[in-house]
Design a protein around this motif. Structure first.
Motif, PDB file in Angstrom:
ATOM      1  N   ALA A   1      36.748  37.691  41.507  1.00  0.00           N
ATOM      2  CA  ALA A   1      36.982  36.276  41.172  1.00  0.00           C
ATOM      3  C   ALA A   1      36.701  35.921  39.714  1.00  0.00           C
ATOM      4  O   ALA A   1      36.617  34.746  39.375  1.00  0.00           O
ATOM      5  CB  ALA A   1      36.161  35.363  42.090  1.00  0.00           C
TER       6      ALA A   1
ATOM      7  N   SER B   1      40.808  39.315  43.399  1.00  0.00           N
ATOM      8  CA  SER B   1      40.525  38.178  44.278  1.00  0.00           C
ATOM      9  C   SER B   1      40.573  38.588  45.745  1.00  0.00           C
ATOM     10  O   SER B   1      41.417  39.386  46.159  1.00  0.00           O
ATOM     11  CB  SER B   1      41.538  37.047  44.030  1.00  0.00           C
ATOM     12  OG  SER B   1      41.420  36.558  42.703  1.00  0.00           O
TER      13      SER B   1
ATOM     14  N   THR C   1      41.278  43.354  47.610  1.00  0.00           N
ATOM     15  CA  THR C   1      41.635  42.271  46.702  1.00  0.00           C
ATOM     16  C   THR C   1      43.124  42.338  46.361  1.00  0.00           C
ATOM     17  O   THR C   1      43.763  43.368  46.536  1.00  0.00           O
ATOM     18  CB  THR C   1      40.853  42.370  45.379  1.00  0.00           C
ATOM     19  OG1 THR C   1      41.135  43.639  44.761  1.00  0.00           O
ATOM     20  CG2 THR C   1      39.359  42.229  45.607  1.00  0.00           C
TER      21      THR C   1
END
Length: 457
Positions: A148, A162, A171
């Motif tokens: 993030a 993310s 992610t």
């Protein structure tokens, strides 16, 4: 600093599900997204032994979306071919990659040794694709990064990882290359996963690379699978058989342990021995306890999940358990019957019609799992033909992959139309279905790149 065209090399997972590798060549930097093994069809598996059509020593960095073998399993070969740069991933991704690569090397070494001993390989001597020393050399390149956050990668290039569900640490990856935004979906998880949180969604993408494993297909909810499992266990145990579940050892295996443990606790299925047979099983369970932020389970849940199972890591113990015909439930890798401990069980138990083989994940084209689902009455393992007479069941609701609707929804937060969309990580029919779904839903055109094609953007 060069800011012109970027060449995209589709080195894997293009027109097929496995072997994920996408190389971005900017003119003065080369970045590889994922570095997976091909699995399934023989012509694909043979590519693992070939040098890829790029020079490994010129690659500056590798970025991993998650730890599964079809996204990380080629790393030891890449390092052996001269790659010297960093390999970036989240903490759980690199932990899982280390566990899976060691397990993969161990299996390959064992199978090569058995092939040489029993003389069934065409190669003399049979050799593993890579060994434990190759894996140890690879792990020295691992660089852990937090999710993030935008982080500098190379001059003029930033990256962000993310949360994406699917498995621990998974992610999607965003790259800002000189002001242009590239998004690689990796494998997208389920919206209502019983273990993991919903995937986040990208808000911007000039160039989008989206997986299509289940394009055109729709999953039932995971909770709907529980009564089906309950029924299968009762039927199988009732006729004196055992339930064998080939499963990926990360996330799906733990979900199955949780479901079966709950059914035992609530007295909904007979109490029989339950086995988690995986050399890396205990490592993965420990990982769940160390990665609280990545999943829904608390300490009590983790303890409860483990308390009903015997975790087997010794091959000697596997060979004893497989000879025992008493009813039991066995979860063992690999999930597509491409290798691993499940083959040791089926080598002995596949001819018993009282037994059930339960598939809970995707079966790629050319794998033993897909062949059995397509009606094949046996499979080849360890140089011999193994007749198959077990019952077969499939539960798609436990897949770790987003289905067609979830894939389309994952794109729903994009604020503007991407300049180009590449549909990857899917067989032809699935890719075409998602391509059509994107057109119908967003009126956006998408492309289906061919394996080893190069696109300039």
């Amino acid at each position: 600093m060069k800011t012109g065209k970027t060449n995209i090399h589709f080195l894997g997972a293009a027109g097929t599900v496995t072997g994920s590798k996408y190389l971005l060549e900017t003119g003065n930097t080369n970045i590889l997204i994922d570095c997976g093994l091909f699995q399934g069809l023989k012509e694909l598996r043979l590519k693992n032994w070939e040098y890829p059509p790029v020079n490994a020593s010129t690659i500056d960095a590798v970025l991993l979306t998650h730890g599964h073998l079809d996204h990380t399993g080629y790393l030891p070969r890449l390092v052996k071919q001269g790659f010297k740069g960093p390999i970036y991933g989240t903490n759980p991704t690199l932990d899982i990659a280390a566990i899976i690569l060691k397990d993969s090397a161990r299996i390959q070494e064992q199978e090569a040794s058995r092939a040489n001993k029993e003389g069934y390989s065409k190669h003399s001597p049979a050799k593993p694709l890579y060994n434990m020393d190759d894996v140890d050399a690879t792990l020295t390149h691992f660089k852990r990064i937090p999710p993030a956050q935008w982080l500098p990668l190379l001059e003029g290039i930033h990256m962000r990882f993310s949360y994406n569900g699917h498995i621990l640490g998974a992610t999607f990856i965003e790259l800002d290359l000189f002001g242009r935004h590239f998004v690689f979906s990796g494998d997208i998880g389920r919206t209502n996963d019983l273990l993991l949180y919903p995937p986040l969604k990208p808000k911007k993408a000039d160039f989008l690379f989206i997986e299509s494993t289940y394009g055109g297909r729709f999953h039932p909810e995971e909770a709907e699978a529980i009564p089906v499992i309950e029924k299968l266990v009762k039927e199988t145990i009732g006729r004196g058989g055992s339930l064998f579940i080939p499963s990926f050892s990360v996330e799906r295996a733990q979900l199955l342990m949780m479901i079966l443990g709950t059914l035992i606790k609530e007295h909904r299925i007979p109490k029989v021995p339950m086995i988690m047979d995986s050399p890396m099983g205990s490592d993965v369970l420990e990982l769940f306890q160390r990665t609280r932020d990545w999943h829904r389970l608390d300490d009590d849940d983790c303890y409860e999940m483990c308390s009903h199972f015997t975790v087997v890591s010794s091959f000697r113990e596997t060979m004893l358990i497989r000879e025992n015909n008493d009813p039991k439930i066995v979860i063992a890798g690999s999930g597509m019957l491409t290798g691993g401990r499940i083959l040791n069980y089926l080598e002995v138990q596949a001819q018993n019609p009282k037994n059930t083989l339960l598939f809970v994940g995707y079966q790629a084209e050319g794998t033993r799992g897909r062949s059995l689902l397509d009606g094949e009455k046996g499979f080849k393992a360890y140089g011999k033909w193994v007749p198959f007479d077990m019952q077969i069941a499939v539960i798609e609701g436990l897949s770790a992959h987003a289905d067609h609707a979830e894939l389309l929804d994952w794109m729903s937060k994009l604020q503007t139309k991407p300049e180009r969309i590449f549909v990857v990580h899917g067989e032809k029919e699935a890719g075409e279905a998602l391509q059509q779904g994107i057109k119908e839903t967003y009126d956006w055109d998408a492309e289906l790149p061919d394996l080893y094609s190069i696109v300039s953007v």
